[in-house]
Every structure is written in structure tokens, then in C-alpha cells.
Design a protein around this motif. Structure first.
Motif, PDB file in Angstrom:
ATOM      1  N   ASP A 214      57.696  56.453  25.383  1.00 34.35           N
ATOM      2  CA  ASP A 214      56.546  57.151  24.828  1.00 34.35           C
ATOM      3  C   ASP A 214      55.303  56.667  25.564  1.00 34.35           C
ATOM      4  O   ASP A 214      55.323  55.645  26.264  1.00 34.35           O
ATOM      5  CB  ASP A 214      56.438  56.837  23.331  1.00 34.35           C
ATOM      6  CG  ASP A 214      55.548  57.807  22.570  1.00 34.35           C
ATOM      7  OD1 ASP A 214      54.966  58.717  23.211  1.00 34.35           O
ATOM      8  OD2 ASP A 214      55.421  57.669  21.346  1.00 34.35           O
ATOM      9  N   ALA A 215      54.201  57.380  25.417  1.00 31.68           N
ATOM     10  CA  ALA A 215      52.927  56.884  25.939  1.00 31.68           C
ATOM     11  C   ALA A 215      52.458  55.702  25.095  1.00 31.68           C
ATOM     12  O   ALA A 215      52.815  55.583  23.913  1.00 31.68           O
ATOM     13  CB  ALA A 215      51.880  57.992  25.934  1.00 31.68           C
ATOM     14  N   GLU A 216      51.654  54.840  25.687  1.00 37.60           N
ATOM     15  CA  GLU A 216      51.248  53.627  24.980  1.00 37.60           C
ATOM     16  C   GLU A 216      50.371  53.928  23.767  1.00 37.60           C
ATOM     17  O   GLU A 216      50.537  53.292  22.715  1.00 37.60           O
ATOM     18  CB  GLU A 216      50.506  52.680  25.928  1.00 37.60           C
ATOM     19  CG  GLU A 216      50.110  51.376  25.260  1.00 37.60           C
ATOM     20  CD  GLU A 216      49.444  50.384  26.208  1.00 37.60           C
ATOM     21  OE1 GLU A 216      48.695  49.514  25.714  1.00 37.60           O
ATOM     22  OE2 GLU A 216      49.667  50.486  27.432  1.00 37.60           O
ATOM     23  N   ALA A 217      49.456  54.898  23.886  1.00 39.74           N
ATOM     24  CA  ALA A 217      48.526  55.155  22.773  1.00 39.74           C
ATOM     25  C   ALA A 217      49.242  55.589  21.502  1.00 39.74           C
ATOM     26  O   ALA A 217      49.021  54.992  20.429  1.00 39.74           O
ATOM     27  CB  ALA A 217      47.468  56.168  23.197  1.00 39.74           C
ATOM     28  N   PRO A 218      50.103  56.619  21.534  1.00 43.19           N
ATOM     29  CA  PRO A 218      50.809  56.953  20.289  1.00 43.19           C
ATOM     30  C   PRO A 218      51.743  55.848  19.827  1.00 43.19           C
ATOM     31  O   PRO A 218      51.935  55.661  18.625  1.00 43.19           O
ATOM     32  CB  PRO A 218      51.574  58.232  20.643  1.00 43.19           C
ATOM     33  CG  PRO A 218      51.573  58.328  22.118  1.00 43.19           C
ATOM     34  CD  PRO A 218      50.356  57.615  22.585  1.00 43.19           C
TER      35      PRO A 218
ATOM     36  N   ASN B 208      50.717  64.017  23.474  1.00 39.09           N
ATOM     37  CA  ASN B 208      50.461  62.663  22.984  1.00 39.09           C
ATOM     38  C   ASN B 208      49.690  62.679  21.670  1.00 39.09           C
ATOM     39  O   ASN B 208      49.972  61.879  20.760  1.00 39.09           O
ATOM     40  CB  ASN B 208      49.694  61.861  24.038  1.00 39.09           C
ATOM     41  CG  ASN B 208      50.567  61.447  25.209  1.00 39.09           C
ATOM     42  OD1 ASN B 208      51.792  61.383  25.086  1.00 39.09           O
ATOM     43  ND2 ASN B 208      49.955  61.164  26.343  1.00 39.09           N
ATOM     44  N   THR B 209      48.725  63.589  21.555  1.00 42.53           N
ATOM     45  CA  THR B 209      47.971  63.699  20.307  1.00 42.53           C
ATOM     46  C   THR B 209      48.873  64.136  19.163  1.00 42.53           C
ATOM     47  O   THR B 209      48.808  63.585  18.047  1.00 42.53           O
ATOM     48  CB  THR B 209      46.818  64.702  20.472  1.00 42.53           C
ATOM     49  OG1 THR B 209      45.926  64.224  21.483  1.00 42.53           O
ATOM     50  CG2 THR B 209      46.051  64.865  19.171  1.00 42.53           C
ATOM     51  N   GLU B 210      49.718  65.125  19.431  1.00 40.15           N
ATOM     52  CA  GLU B 210      50.649  65.585  18.405  1.00 40.15           C
ATOM     53  C   GLU B 210      51.642  64.483  18.018  1.00 40.15           C
ATOM     54  O   GLU B 210      51.990  64.333  16.845  1.00 40.15           O
ATOM     55  CB  GLU B 210      51.399  66.826  18.903  1.00 40.15           C
ATOM     56  CG  GLU B 210      50.554  68.074  19.014  1.00 40.15           C
ATOM     57  CD  GLU B 210      50.026  68.520  17.660  1.00 40.15           C
ATOM     58  OE1 GLU B 210      50.846  68.693  16.739  1.00 40.15           O
ATOM     59  OE2 GLU B 210      48.807  68.704  17.527  1.00 40.15           O
ATOM     60  N   ALA B 211      52.110  63.714  19.011  1.00 40.07           N
ATOM     61  CA  ALA B 211      53.081  62.652  18.743  1.00 40.07           C
ATOM     62  C   ALA B 211      52.498  61.570  17.845  1.00 40.07           C
ATOM     63  O   ALA B 211      53.216  60.964  17.039  1.00 40.07           O
ATOM     64  CB  ALA B 211      53.579  62.051  20.053  1.00 40.07           C
ATOM     65  N   GLU B 212      51.202  61.306  17.986  1.00 37.59           N
ATOM     66  CA  GLU B 212      50.573  60.283  17.140  1.00 37.59           C
ATOM     67  C   GLU B 212      50.687  60.632  15.669  1.00 37.59           C
ATOM     68  O   GLU B 212      50.684  59.750  14.814  1.00 37.59           O
ATOM     69  CB  GLU B 212      49.099  60.119  17.528  1.00 37.59           C
ATOM     70  CG  GLU B 212      48.886  59.418  18.853  1.00 37.59           C
ATOM     71  CD  GLU B 212      47.423  59.128  19.120  1.00 37.59           C
ATOM     72  OE1 GLU B 212      46.606  59.245  18.176  1.00 37.59           O
ATOM     73  OE2 GLU B 212      47.093  58.789  20.258  1.00 37.59           O
ATOM     74  N   ARG B 213      50.805  61.922  15.365  1.00 35.45           N
ATOM     75  CA  ARG B 213      50.857  62.367  13.971  1.00 35.45           C
ATOM     76  C   ARG B 213      52.262  62.337  13.394  1.00 35.45           C
ATOM     77  O   ARG B 213      52.453  62.619  12.211  1.00 35.45           O
ATOM     78  CB  ARG B 213      50.308  63.795  13.882  1.00 35.45           C
ATOM     79  CG  ARG B 213      48.856  63.912  14.344  1.00 35.45           C
ATOM     80  CD  ARG B 213      48.409  65.366  14.366  1.00 35.45           C
ATOM     81  NE  ARG B 213      47.021  65.469  14.821  1.00 35.45           N
ATOM     82  CZ  ARG B 213      46.517  66.534  15.430  1.00 35.45           C
ATOM     83  NH1 ARG B 213      47.292  67.573  15.663  1.00 35.45           N
ATOM     84  NH2 ARG B 213      45.251  66.554  15.799  1.00 35.45           N
TER      85      ARG B 213
END
Length: 232
Positions: free
Chosen positions: A125-129, A91-96
Motif C-alpha cells: 500500500d502507499a505509506e500515507a493510507p 490512495n484517498t479512497e483507501a484511507e477510508r
């Protein structure tokens, strides 16, 4: 015929061009978690990504699956990770990921709102990204509802996200159109009782989407005219 008063969009492959966004990201991600090109090629094959050609296979879990499903497949190949830590990492990588808009989204969504439509995004996708991507595009304030696979309503092709949108905007499902680039999106729309429009800015072809859709367009730019034509 009932007028359309709400539009619910998938995110990746619908609002954003899938190949231009995620194939570039996938190559970079694989290079970052493996030690050489052969490792990147081997790990890519696990998730249905051809590292040499920089292309997802049509049946890749990444296309319509949830991050949880991707993490489950990758976990045996990612030493030092638990399921929770790997999902957080993905999820962290997807945000980028550098999102490439399928069409200029601010004028497109603004035009729909000016025509009185309620708007939402339902993504696997997850909500945060998802919120990060939409905020980066400057469209969060144009949306009434944003839901990911981890928001408490499940993921597509089940209809939970879509029914939650209908409830949130207080519209009957027959007045809402679900717009997406995959059969998961359109199957969810059918299950919810909504009209369905497919777009070709993902990886599925017209012949794949047409059996599940009321219409299939090259991209979402054709949607306003289609919605106008639905009015009685």
C-alpha cells in the motif's frame, strides 16, 4: 538456532483481515465510480473483483500489488484521470477503508514489544493510507518502522523494504521474521535472508504459502509462541 529479535508485518491480510476489509471497500468504490450495477461488475472484472459475489479472485492485482499497479490497470477505464490523479484518488479512497483487525492489535503488538522485539510494517500500500489505518487502530506508537511502496525502498517481492527495516532497527536479517499473507511477502522475506511466517487471513491458502514459509498459521495470534520456540 538464532533467536528472533524483530518482526516485520505485512498490513492487509496480516494485521487486518483482507476479505472483511477490502471486499466491502471494493464494492463501495466500484459503485461510486460507475453509473450502474453492470458498470460496477465490468470495472470489477478489470481488477479481479467479482462484484456480484463481492469477492476478489485469487490472482487479483489488488491482493499483493501496489496502488500504482492497480492505477495502471484502471487508467484506461477511468475517463478524466491522469496516472497521477488516479493514484491520488485511489490512495484517498483507501484511507477510508474500514479496517477489520485480524486479532486485537494493541495487546498483540504490546506483548511482542514487552518481550523485547523491534516491530515494523512493510506494505505494498502507499505509506500515507497505511499510516492512517495503523493510527486508527492505535498501534503507530508500537511500531519502529512503517514503509509503503512509495517510501523509497520499492515494493515486495523485492527485499528493499525488509532490508531497510533491518537497517533501521540495527538487527541482522537472520534475527528477523517476515510475516505475511501472500507469496509476495514471503518471497521478499526469503530474498532478504529472513525467516518467514505465513498467515491465512488473506486470500492465499496454506498450500500456496507453505513452500515459501517456515510456518503457516491461521492468524498472527500463534506468532508469539513460535518466536519463543526459536530461542536457542
Amino acid at each position: 538456532m538464532t533467536a528472533v529479535r524483530g518482526a516485520l508485518f505485512d498490513k492487509d491480510g496480516t494485521l487486518f483481515d483482507f476479505a472483511a476489509t477490502w471486499e466491502t471497500w471494493a464494492a463501495s468504490f466500484l459503485e461510486g465510480v460507475t453509473s450502474d450495477a453492470q458498470g460496477a461488475e465490468d470495472l470489477g472484472a478489470v481488477i479481479g473483483f467479482d462484484y456480484v459475489q463481492r469477492r476478489f479472485q485469487p490472482d487479483s492485482v489488488v491482493i499483493a500489488g501496489t496502488p500504482g499497479e492497480v492505477a495502471e490497470i484502471l487508467l484506461p477505464h477511468m475517463q478524466g484521470h491522469s496516472m497521477t490523479s488516479l493514484l491520488d484518488f485511489l490512495n484517498t479512497e483507501a484511507e477510508r477503508a474500514p479496517q477489520v483487525e485480524a486479532v486485537p492489535l494493541i495487546p498483540f503488538l504490546s506483548g511482542l514489544r514487552q518481550n523485547g522485539l523491534r516491530l515494523g510494517v512493510a506494505t505494498n500500500d502507499a505509506e500515507a493510507p497505511a499510516r492512517t489505518h495503523l493510527a486508527r487502530a492505535g498501534v503507530t506508537e508500537l511500531l519502529d518502522f512503517i514503509v509503503g511502496f512509495d517510501s523509497g525502498h520499492g515494493g515486495k517481492p523485492a527485499p528493499g523494504q525488509l532490508l531497510a527495516f533491518a537497517q533501521a532497527v540495527d538487527l541482522p536479517v537472520e534475527q528477523i521474521v517476515m510475516v505475511g499473507d501472500s507469496t509476495h511477502d514471503l518471497q521478499a522475506g526469503r530474498a532478504a535472508g529472513m525467516r518467514c511466517v505465513g498467515v491465512l487471513t488473506g486470500l492465499a491458502g496454506r498450500d500456496v504459502l507453505a513452500p515459501y514459509a517456515d510456518a503457516v498459521f491461521d492468524d498472527i495470534s500463534a506468532l508469539p509462541d513460535w518466536i519463543a520456540a526459536q530461542a536457542p
